[in-house]
Design a protein around this motif. Structure first.
Motif, mmCIF file in Angstrom:
data_model
loop_
_atom_site.group_PDB
_atom_site.id
_atom_site.type_symbol
_atom_site.label_atom_id
_atom_site.label_comp_id
_atom_site.label_asym_id
_atom_site.label_seq_id
_atom_site.Cartn_x
_atom_site.Cartn_y
_atom_site.Cartn_z
ATOM 1 N N SER A 52 0.840 -1.205 0.000
ATOM 2 C CA SER A 52 0.000 0.000 0.000
ATOM 3 C C SER A 52 0.875 1.255 0.000
ATOM 4 O O SER A 52 0.548 2.248 -0.658
ATOM 5 C CB SER A 52 -0.898 0.033 1.235
ATOM 6 O OG SER A 52 -1.601 -1.166 1.329
ATOM 7 N N ASP A 75 -7.588 -3.867 -1.932
ATOM 8 C CA ASP A 75 -7.262 -4.638 -0.727
ATOM 9 C C ASP A 75 -8.419 -4.429 0.263
ATOM 10 O O ASP A 75 -8.300 -3.691 1.246
ATOM 11 C CB ASP A 75 -5.920 -4.146 -0.168
ATOM 12 C CG ASP A 75 -5.324 -5.126 0.825
ATOM 13 O OD1 ASP A 75 -6.015 -6.087 1.189
ATOM 14 O OD2 ASP A 75 -4.178 -4.905 1.245
ATOM 15 N N GLY A 78 -8.091 -5.155 4.039
ATOM 16 C CA GLY A 78 -7.077 -4.384 4.788
ATOM 17 C C GLY A 78 -6.819 -3.052 4.125
ATOM 18 O O GLY A 78 -5.697 -2.751 3.710
ATOM 19 N N ASN A 207 11.302 -3.230 -1.064
ATOM 20 C CA ASN A 207 11.031 -2.312 0.045
ATOM 21 C C ASN A 207 11.835 -2.743 1.271
ATOM 22 O O ASN A 207 12.218 -3.902 1.386
ATOM 23 C CB ASN A 207 9.529 -2.303 0.353
ATOM 24 C CG ASN A 207 9.166 -1.239 1.368
ATOM 25 O OD1 ASN A 207 9.871 -0.229 1.525
ATOM 26 N ND2 ASN A 207 8.084 -1.451 2.091
ATOM 27 N N LEU A 243 13.776 0.732 -1.844
ATOM 28 C CA LEU A 243 13.298 1.747 -0.895
ATOM 29 C C LEU A 243 13.873 1.451 0.489
ATOM 30 O O LEU A 243 13.778 0.317 0.959
ATOM 31 C CB LEU A 243 11.772 1.667 -0.878
ATOM 32 C CG LEU A 243 10.980 2.781 -0.216
ATOM 33 C CD1 LEU A 243 11.220 4.102 -0.916
ATOM 34 C CD2 LEU A 243 9.487 2.444 -0.266
ATOM 35 N N ILE A 245 14.352 1.563 4.700
ATOM 36 C CA ILE A 245 13.487 1.666 5.881
ATOM 37 C C ILE A 245 13.712 3.089 6.375
ATOM 38 O O ILE A 245 14.844 3.475 6.647
ATOM 39 C CB ILE A 245 13.940 0.697 6.996
ATOM 40 C CG1 ILE A 245 13.898 -0.741 6.509
ATOM 41 C CG2 ILE A 245 13.108 0.884 8.260
ATOM 42 C CD1 ILE A 245 14.586 -1.713 7.456
ATOM 43 N N ILE A 249 9.103 7.952 6.514
ATOM 44 C CA ILE A 249 8.067 7.415 5.613
ATOM 45 C C ILE A 249 6.911 6.859 6.443
ATOM 46 O O ILE A 249 5.749 7.166 6.186
ATOM 47 C CB ILE A 249 8.637 6.310 4.686
ATOM 48 C CG1 ILE A 249 9.696 6.876 3.764
ATOM 49 C CG2 ILE A 249 7.518 5.658 3.889
ATOM 50 C CD1 ILE A 249 10.312 5.840 2.810
ATOM 51 N N CYS A 253 2.997 8.185 6.687
ATOM 52 C CA CYS A 253 1.853 7.286 6.475
ATOM 53 C C CYS A 253 0.895 7.370 7.662
ATOM 54 O O CYS A 253 -0.314 7.553 7.488
ATOM 55 C CB CYS A 253 2.378 5.865 6.399
ATOM 56 S SG CYS A 253 2.104 5.081 4.852
ATOM 57 N N ASP A 254 1.455 7.257 8.855
ATOM 58 C CA ASP A 254 0.621 7.249 10.060
ATOM 59 C C ASP A 254 -0.129 8.564 10.240
ATOM 60 O O ASP A 254 -1.246 8.589 10.744
ATOM 61 C CB ASP A 254 1.489 6.986 11.311
ATOM 62 C CG ASP A 254 1.985 5.547 11.336
ATOM 63 O OD1 ASP A 254 1.446 4.731 10.566
ATOM 64 O OD2 ASP A 254 2.927 5.256 12.109
#
Ligand SMILES: Nc1ncnc2c1ncn2[C@@H]1O[C@H](COP(=O)(O)OP(=O)(O)OP(=O)(O)O)[C@@H](O)[C@H]1O
Length: 279
Positions: A52, A75, A78, A207, A243, A245, A249, A253-254
């Motif tokens: 996602s 999705d 989820g 990722n 990508l 960690i 990022i 997102c959060d």
């Protein structure tokens, strides 16, 4: 006959001499008021690898380049796309169909979470209902003048992904992997599925590939050494990007601010997608 043949001719789109049954055309028509130029499916072998997130970042990148971009969140069990974009409002409809919700920067989104009264309600539906919902996102939503639609694909190879592949005209797939999973097996499965469905794989995105230490600037491969290049070579695929960690990022997102991410990881992918759009 394909080496991947599972004798299920009605659901296979390969044209082979051994075909026992006619190909059944399950393709569904887009809403008559919709226009979508290119449809890119984003798949992963298992949950939680960042499918996602990659879908969202790809859409943001293409939108920044001036393309009208959309995300169809397939999705269904989820759905994390609305949260990444900080969307609180619900989708609206008219007598003609449903309208996607626009993000702050103008990306059109449709997700089951934009239809549920309560974001936290679980989707406890059986496969055919889920698959039917995804189909309706294609047939009943009015997608106006979309250059690139990204589909956050349901994980796995069950009922729902099969329906998506058969009913929606997907132009290419992007496979998201992470170094710690059984990448080789997962990529092989994705390649076989794409072959059966006659959909080209645009390439792989690794990722959580590494972590760049802010203190010394060195890259550390937290999940072990990556084998993505060898695997890509084996299947004649491209590694589109790796990508890192990055806590920034996940924080974006959060907080529902993925549109503000800073980084050019997806530029190589964007160039390939641009070429697809020109053809
Ligand atoms: N490269 C990254 N750096 C930091 N956080 C990441 C990274 N990739 C993913 N995450 C975080 O990991 C979590 C899972 O990501 P995401 O929801 O995109 O996975 P997914 O593969 O779509 O999961 P699911 O299949 O369960 O929907 C999210 O909170 C996301 O912010």
């Amino acid at each position: 006959m394909s080496e991947n043949c599972n004798q299920s001719c009605s659901s296979c789109s390969e044209d082979c001499a051994e075909r026992k049954e006619q190909k059944t055309d399950f393709s569904e028509k887009l809403h008559e008021m919709s226009s979508v130029k290119k449809v890119i499916g984003v798949v992963s072998g298992k949950g939680g690898v960042g499918k996602s997130l990659v879908t969202s970042m790809l859409a943001v990148t293409m939108n920044r380049m001036g393309y009208h971009t959309a995300i169809l969140d397939a999705d269904v069990t989820g759905p994390s796309i609305p949260k990444a974009f900080g969307i609180k409002e619900k989708a609206k409809g008219s007598e003609f169909g449903l309208f996607p919700v626009k993000t702050k920067t103008g990306i059109d989104i449709m997700s089951v979470n934009l239809l549920l009264e309560n974001d936290t309600d679980p989707v406890v539906w059986r496969g055919p209902i889920i698959a039917g919902t995804v189909k309706q996102f294609w047939t009943d939503v009015i997608w106006s003048d979309v250059d690139f639609m990204f589909i956050d694909m349901p994980p796995g190879t069950g009922d729902v992904p099969l329906t998506v592949f058969q009913s929606i005209a997907v132009d290419g797939l992007i496979v998201v992997t992470s170094p710690q999973e059984l990448v080789s097996m997962i990529v092989s499965k994705a390649v076989k599925m794409a072959e059966m469905m006659n959909i080209p794989i645009i390439g792989l995105v690794e990722n959580m590939s590494y972590f760049k230490c802010p203190d010394n600037g060195k890259n550390y491969q937290i999940f072990g050494e990556s084998h993505i290049e060898e695997i890509a070579e084996k299947h004649n695929l491209k590694v589109l990007t790796k990508l890192p960690i990055d806590p920034k990022i996940s924080a974006a997102c959060d907080k529902g601010m993925i549109e503000l991410f800073d980084g050019n990881w997806f530029e190589p992918v964007a160039k390939i997608l641009e070429k697809m759009e020109e053809n």
